[in-house]
Write an enzyme that holds these catalytic residues in place. Structure first.
Site, mmCIF file in Angstrom:
data_model
loop_
_atom_site.group_PDB
_atom_site.id
_atom_site.type_symbol
_atom_site.label_atom_id
_atom_site.label_comp_id
_atom_site.label_asym_id
_atom_site.label_seq_id
_atom_site.Cartn_x
_atom_site.Cartn_y
_atom_site.Cartn_z
ATOM 1 N N LYS A 118 0.829 -1.205 0.000
ATOM 2 C CA LYS A 118 0.000 0.000 0.000
ATOM 3 C C LYS A 118 0.868 1.261 0.000
ATOM 4 O O LYS A 118 0.544 2.236 -0.671
ATOM 5 C CB LYS A 118 -0.958 -0.003 1.197
ATOM 6 C CG LYS A 118 -2.142 -0.954 1.008
ATOM 7 C CD LYS A 118 -3.289 -0.631 1.930
ATOM 8 C CE LYS A 118 -4.469 -1.545 1.646
ATOM 9 N NZ LYS A 118 -5.559 -1.387 2.608
ATOM 10 N N LYS A 155 -4.122 -9.608 -5.771
ATOM 11 C CA LYS A 155 -5.355 -10.051 -5.094
ATOM 12 C C LYS A 155 -6.481 -9.065 -5.385
ATOM 13 O O LYS A 155 -6.242 -7.864 -5.558
ATOM 14 C CB LYS A 155 -5.131 -10.217 -3.589
ATOM 15 C CG LYS A 155 -5.190 -8.950 -2.800
ATOM 16 C CD LYS A 155 -5.608 -9.183 -1.351
ATOM 17 C CE LYS A 155 -5.851 -7.818 -0.706
ATOM 18 N NZ LYS A 155 -6.850 -7.759 0.292
ATOM 19 N N LYS A 169 -10.598 -3.918 -2.713
ATOM 20 C CA LYS A 169 -11.562 -2.815 -2.823
ATOM 21 C C LYS A 169 -10.903 -1.573 -3.404
ATOM 22 O O LYS A 169 -11.475 -0.885 -4.227
ATOM 23 C CB LYS A 169 -12.089 -2.431 -1.438
ATOM 24 C CG LYS A 169 -12.959 -3.444 -0.784
ATOM 25 C CD LYS A 169 -13.566 -2.813 0.474
ATOM 26 C CE LYS A 169 -13.540 -3.777 1.622
ATOM 27 N NZ LYS A 169 -12.318 -3.679 2.435
HETATM 28 N N1 AQP Z 1 -8.977 -11.101 -2.649
HETATM 29 C C1 AQP Z 1 -9.372 -11.636 -1.517
HETATM 30 N N2 AQP Z 1 -9.624 -12.973 -1.438
HETATM 31 C C2 AQP Z 1 -10.035 -13.546 -0.278
HETATM 32 N N3 AQP Z 1 -10.244 -12.838 0.867
HETATM 33 C C3 AQP Z 1 -10.027 -11.509 0.837
HETATM 34 N N4 AQP Z 1 -10.137 -10.530 1.754
HETATM 35 C C4 AQP Z 1 -9.789 -9.340 1.219
HETATM 36 N N5 AQP Z 1 -9.446 -9.506 -0.073
HETATM 37 C C5 AQP Z 1 -9.576 -10.842 -0.354
HETATM 38 C C6 AQP Z 1 -10.588 -10.758 3.128
HETATM 39 O O1 AQP Z 1 -11.705 -9.906 3.342
HETATM 40 C C7 AQP Z 1 -11.735 -9.507 4.704
HETATM 41 C C8 AQP Z 1 -12.020 -8.041 4.809
HETATM 42 O O2 AQP Z 1 -10.952 -7.316 4.281
HETATM 43 P P1 AQP Z 1 -10.684 -5.796 4.715
HETATM 44 O O3 AQP Z 1 -11.850 -4.974 4.398
HETATM 45 O O4 AQP Z 1 -10.205 -5.719 6.111
HETATM 46 O O5 AQP Z 1 -9.497 -5.308 3.869
HETATM 47 P P2 AQP Z 1 -8.485 -5.970 2.967
HETATM 48 O O6 AQP Z 1 -8.075 -7.335 3.392
HETATM 49 O O7 AQP Z 1 -7.356 -5.000 2.828
HETATM 50 O O8 AQP Z 1 -9.413 -6.081 1.704
HETATM 51 P P3 AQP Z 1 -9.390 -5.249 0.400
HETATM 52 O O9 AQP Z 1 -10.583 -5.633 -0.348
HETATM 53 O O10 AQP Z 1 -8.066 -5.413 -0.279
HETATM 54 O O11 AQP Z 1 -9.569 -3.740 0.888
HETATM 55 P P4 AQP Z 1 -8.598 -2.490 0.758
HETATM 56 O O12 AQP Z 1 -8.257 -2.385 -0.691
HETATM 57 O O13 AQP Z 1 -9.396 -1.319 1.271
HETATM 58 O O14 AQP Z 1 -7.388 -2.766 1.595
HETATM 59 C C9 AQP Z 1 -10.406 -9.926 5.333
HETATM 60 O O15 AQP Z 1 -10.609 -11.071 6.134
HETATM 61 C C10 AQP Z 1 -9.556 -10.284 4.144
HETATM 62 O O16 AQP Z 1 -8.647 -11.320 4.446
#
Ligand code: AQP
Length: 327
Positions: free
Chosen positions: A112, A193, A196
């Site tokens: 990030k 991966k 969001k």
């Molecule tokens: N690509 C993925 N595949 C499987 N699990 C995933 N998780 C996130 N991306 C994947 C799981 O979703 C839960 C919530 O995630 P989060 O909102 O805490 O943030 P994150 O892991 O950082 O997810 P994002 O979508 O990538 O959000 P941003 O871009 O805002 O950082 C967690 O349990 C995560 O493991």
């Protein structure tokens, strides 16, 4: 007494099928066997800039998504991190037992941080706040997607260090990963991966995408130059589509081979698109009903926050006492 589960997600963008298959689906599944607290971690979201209006809307939207996915507020608490100030308080206490080097090694921080010219201190401290979220509730089990494995290891290291310095205080939580769907990859680039904050064009199917939008994204997903599904030779884009289907349908590896080996990529995409659209449809219908009842949604969050706070206050009191702080 039931063991406790704590897990959370950030209201930082549109919730996608990776979040669902990696995490939220497990949340609903564990609520009969454990005492569950599910967090909407808005203070994590602000480690990168969030438009205030969007953030506040997304917090409510995310609560509605959890209810639409079958989280039952009679069994489980749904809480908002910023409504329970002990999250920030414990995070500070834990910051004071965490070496900076542990944080600088975190893969998510490095990924990030590389996206921004100016990196905020909050982004570095993110895993300490996450450790506080979990340790505050003495959770034994944390269901997450694979990207959070390293943060969970750090949580155990921080808890262990605190316990050694100040006496046995925190439970060391176990990580619970799904067997299939632990890491769903981007449709536009299967080496990254699904995320969001990468939600541009065809990267992610979101839980609220209308059927025609979800179909279009899947039909445009990156594949490779082989003509048909080969479980050995097909590349990561095809494997990702197969994983999405398998996770949604709960099929074994053998059943997947019988169904898809030798199928042309165009047909594979059509099958995956129809499966995803069919699985999202009931979630979207329920989401609309829940969002329409604003007072009900508020009640769920108020009750969840109150339940969480009772536990959180006691943990912080004990931690402060152990550290010799004024209580
Ligand atoms: N690509 C993925 N595949 C499987 N699990 C995933 N998780 C996130 N991306 C994947 C799981 O979703 C839960 C919530 O995630 P989060 O909102 O805490 O943030 P994150 O892991 O950082 O997810 P994002 O979508 O990538 O959000 P941003 O871009 O805002 O950082 C967690 O349990 C995560 O493991």
């Amino acid at each position: 007494m039931k063991k406790r589960v704590f897990t959370a997600a950030q209201p930082s963008g549109n919730v996608h099928i990776g979040n669902y298959l990696g995490a939220f689906r497990q949340w609903a599944a564990v609520q009969d066997d454990y005492e569950c607290i599910f967090g909407i971690v808005d203070m994590h979201a602000i480690t990168v800039y969030q438009d205030p209006k969007d953030l506040s809307y997304r917090t409510r939207e995310f609560a509605a998504i959890l209810l639409a996915l079958g989280i039952d507020p009679a069994k489980s608490a749904i809480m908002v991190q910023s409504a329970v100030p002990e999250h920030a308080e414990l995070a500070w206490l834990l910051t004071c037992v965490t070496p900076i080097g542990w944080l600088q090694r975190m893969t998510q921080f490095k990924t990030k941080a590389a996206r921004y010219e100016e990196v905020l201190d909050g982004l570095l401290q993110y895993p300490v706040l996450m450790a506080a979220d979990i340790l505050l509730y003495n959770a034994s089990i944390v269901p997450v997607g694979d990207d959070q494995t390293q943060h969970l290891e750090l949580t155990r290291d921080v808890a262990d260090r605190f316990n050694r310095l100040y006496g046995e205080t925190f439970v060391l939580p176990a990580t619970k990963l799904p067997t299939v769907g632990a890491r769903i990859m981007g449709l536009d680039d299967p080496t990254k991966k699904m995320s969001k904050s990468e939600d541009v064009g065809g990267h992610a199917v979101t839980l609220l995408d209308p059927p025609e939008v979800a179909r279009k994204k899947i039909m445009r997903a990156q594949t490779d130059s082989h003509p048909e599904v080969d479980f050995q030779l097909s590349g990561p884009g095809v494997k990702n589509l197969l994983q999405i289907y398998q996770a949604f349908e709960g099929l074994s590896d053998d059943a997947m081979k019988a169904e898809f080996a030798g199928m042309r990529y165009g047909d594979l995409k059509k099958r995956v698109a129809e499966c995803v659209v069919a699985r999202l449809q009931p979630i979207q219908a329920r989401f609309k009903e829940v969002m329409a009842d604003e007072a009900g949604l508020h009640r769920v969050l108020d009750e969840g926050n109150a339940r969480a706070r009772t536990i959180a206050m006691e943990t912080v009191r004990v931690a402060k006492e152990r550290m010799g702080l004024f209580v």
